[in-house]
Design an enzyme around this catalytic site. Structure first.
Site, short mmCIF file in Angstrom:
data_model
loop_
_atom_site.label_atom_id
_atom_site.label_comp_id
_atom_site.label_asym_id
_atom_site.label_seq_id
_atom_site.Cartn_x
_atom_site.Cartn_y
_atom_site.Cartn_z
N GLU A 196 19.72 36.57 -17.96
CA GLU A 196 19.42 36.79 -19.59
C GLU A 196 19.93 35.55 -20.27
OE1 GLU A 196 18.92 41.52 -19.53
OE2 GLU A 196 20.81 40.44 -20.13
N HIS A 218 25.51 35.23 -21.61
CA HIS A 218 26.67 36.18 -21.70
C HIS A 218 27.76 35.54 -21.88
CE1 HIS A 218 23.88 39.68 -20.88
NE2 HIS A 218 23.24 38.70 -19.98
N ASP A 227 31.72 38.64 -20.10
CA ASP A 227 30.49 38.77 -20.78
C ASP A 227 30.87 38.55 -22.28
OD1 ASP A 227 27.85 39.68 -21.73
OD2 ASP A 227 28.02 40.54 -19.42
#
Length: 638
Positions: A357, A280, A206
């Protein structure tokens, strides 16, 4: 006789009723989590002593390993060094069925306890292992102790038929935001195995750290696994200072990963690796800036600063580019190497690509990206992520693995063989995925998000919403309208932005992981909240003996605030657990049983500046002391 209570069960019912303050409960004589499918209670006990033997009828290595596992679990607390013998008479027998029992399937078992012997039968070693977990839970809580205890080591006479509701019973742990050691990962695996979880989803990469060694790209761990140390509230950490050394972090070598996979295999847990792309990816970009559109040579692993602004659940802006460039062939060469090494390491059939995301603002601003989209006849940046997803899918399939990702990957044309994890919109993505004949794992926020608050915000970690245990327990992962044929099961997700330590991992996991376990294993109609509370309290004792942390937030009051017709704050209190008494003060004093008892909504005069609360049971404090200012209460008005 089935469901007929023995004297011992009646006594236990009375005791449980007293413990729960006289609340109504259905009589129960066992504290098994997750609740078995069928329990037929007898009378009497089987007594375990130093002469007890573990009997196996098969010399299969897996059966012998399970027998050794059982002996190892019994030894520390009892002092008994149980021997293992080949026999089908007496003692504790572990037996594989010679004829397949279709009712219990691959992971089910039969557990029969008589006054003379204990028999665990299953079709497979998986089932034997789960039968052993239930057997251990039938012993007194002290069985979890790491030192010898003077206890009557007895198992109640019982006949159990048990098998899981779903095949996918998972827990996800994020090790990017905070790194957890190899030994702790093993400890965590050992704990979730006791509750019949069979999937460990390992979130390995991440923005805050790359945790897996990739030999073809060594900078991923040389640079990407380290960041500057910060303590405090994640998202509010200060930026790295000039020349500040990135000393916080760590990574797992490929040998570490092989060791953990082997350990998990002994616990009948498959490990699902996640490489979160294309968003990410700040840790990867810090190591190899050329992988992004902006190619910032000063890119760093983020230490938890405020690098985004959120307008809604899926509407946000990134201040720093943390997405891979979906138009660059070198990115796909990179991903080919990464996913190939991951596929070689992990035997599980799925690899998780993340896909959630992903901020596309930097793609929209880049002229080369726009030229690429026109050339490929891609009409939107969402379509561009779909292009990326399918390129990754081909890499995964080339390595003879299946692709799974967060539900955003469903938004564009998705390879038919790909599965999704439903995390947004409660369950809508899961319904849509099943309609399109994609397999789905239900892990919806807020219900199955273990990083969310489980009690009042004044005494819990600062996160954006709550997920109290009753909400978790009551959630049915098969919502109306979903085709259950495509639901593999469910999963609890533990993101660690606000979870920097091992005790906090455990605090956030338990008891909510108990609730998810029961929802994924037990028939939905067998779930009973009041019974479940009694079982939790028994397992709190077990966790105490095994030195595992947990939350007692279920004892804390639920606080709701309105303004009454006179414009004054009015506070209504309730509890998840029956039989609790709430005491409160409005004069800044610390409340106890000598202060006002809550019976009706509390009206705060204009002069009150502090509300303090505590819950009691049987005249003893059981909940946390909660202190909330009137200013804070005013912010909570509905």
């Amino acid at each position: 006789m089935k469901n007929q209570l023995s004297f011992h069960a009646i006594v236990k019912y009375v005791v449980l009723s007293v413990l729960l303050g006289g609340s109504e409960v259905i009589a129960q004589s066992f504290n098994i989590i997750p609740e078995p499918v069928e329990i037929e209670q007898g009378s009497g006990f089987y007594t375990l002593d130093k002469s007890t033997k573990i009997m196996v009828t098969s010399e299969q290595d897996e059966v012998m390993n399970i027998a050794a596992y059982l002996a190892d679990k019994i030894r520390p607390a009892t002092g008994f060094d149980l021997s293992i013998a080949h026999s089908d008479k007496g003692g504790i027998q572990l037996k594989l069925n010679t004829k397949f029992n279709a009712k219990i399937g691959k992971e089910g078992y039969n557990l029969e306890v008589t006054q003379k012997n204990v028999l665990v039968k299953a079709n497979t070693p998986n089932g034997l292992f789960y039968g052993v977990q239930t057997l251990l839970q039938l012993l007194p809580p002290e069985i979890e102790s790491k030192s010898t205890k003077s206890v009557n080591w007895q198992l109640p006479v019982v006949n159990i038929v048990d098998y899981p509701r779903f095949e996918w019973r998972g827990i996800m742990l994020d090790v990017s935001r905070h790194f957890f050691s190899k030994d702790y990962i093993k400890k965590y695996l050992d704990q979730i195995a006791r509750y019949k979880y069979n999937i460990f989803h390992w979130h390995l990469t991440d923005d805050q750290g790359w945790r897996i060694e990739i030999k073809s790209y060594p900078k991923l761990t040389e640079i990407g696994s380290w960041r500057v140390p910060r303590t405090g509230t994640f998202g509010q950490h200060s930026e790295p200072k000039p020349n500040e050394a990135p000393t916080y972090g760590g990574f797992y070598t490929q040998d570490d990963i092989r060791e953990i996979i082997a350990y998990a295999k002994e616990l009948y847990i498959e490990i699902l690796p996640e490489i979160d792309v294309p968003g990410h990816s700040m840790a990867a970009i810090a190591a190899y800036p050329e992988l992004s559109v902006t190619k910032n040579p000063n890119a760093e692993v983020n230490p938890g600063t405020n690098f985004s602004k959120w307008f809604g659940p899926s509407d946000f802006e990134m201040f720093i580019d943390n997405s891979l460039n979906p138009t660059d062939e070198k990115v796909y060469e990179f991903l080919d190497s990464v996913f190939s090494e991951v596929a070689d390491l992990f035997p599980f059939e799925y690899i998780h690509m993340g896909g959630d995301e992903c901020y596309k603002g930097f793609w929209e601003k880049d002229s080369d990206v726009q030229t690429f989209m026109k050339k490929k006849n891609i009409h939107s940046v969402e379509g561009l992520q779909g292009y990326f997803n399918n390129r990754v899918a081909k890499i995964v399939y080339k390595n003879k693995k299946k692709l799974i990702g967060w539900d955003e990957i469903l938004e564009e044309d998705l390879s038919q063989d790909a599965a999704i994890m439903n995390w947004r919109s409660w369950h809508n993505a899961g319904i849509k995925a099943a309609e399109q004949k994609h397999f789905v794992v239900m892990s919806p926020s807020p219900f199955y998000y273990l990083d969310l608050r489980q009690g009042d915000r004044s005494v819990e970690v600062p996160v954006y919403r709550d997920s109290r245990i009753k909400k978790v327990y009551d959630y049915n992962i098969l919502p109306e309208g979903i085709d259950s044929t495509y639901v593999l099961g469910g999963q609890g997700n533990l993101w660690t932005e606000q979870i920097p330590t091992e005790p906090q991992v455990e605090y956030m996991s338990y008891p909510r992981a108990f609730a998810i376990s029961e929802s994924l294993w037990s028939p939905n109609q067998k779930k009973n909240w009041d019974n479940f509370i009694g079982k939790i309290e028994n397992h709190f004792k077990r966790l105490d003996h095994s030195q595992v942390n947990y939350a007692t937030s279920m004892y804390d009051p639920i606080i709701e605030v309105i303004k009454n017709k006179n414009g004054l704050l009015e506070v209504e209190l309730s509890t998840e657990v029956k039989g609790l008494t709430i005491y409160y003060t409005l004069d800044n004093a610390i409340p106890n049983q000598y202060h006002p008892k809550y019976n009706e909504p509390i009206v705060l005069s204009e002069d009150v500046d502090m509300l303090r609360l505590v819950t009691y049971r049987n005249n003893k404090p059981i909940g946390k002391l909660i202190t909330i200012s009137s200013e804070e209460l005013a912010k909570r008005v509905k």
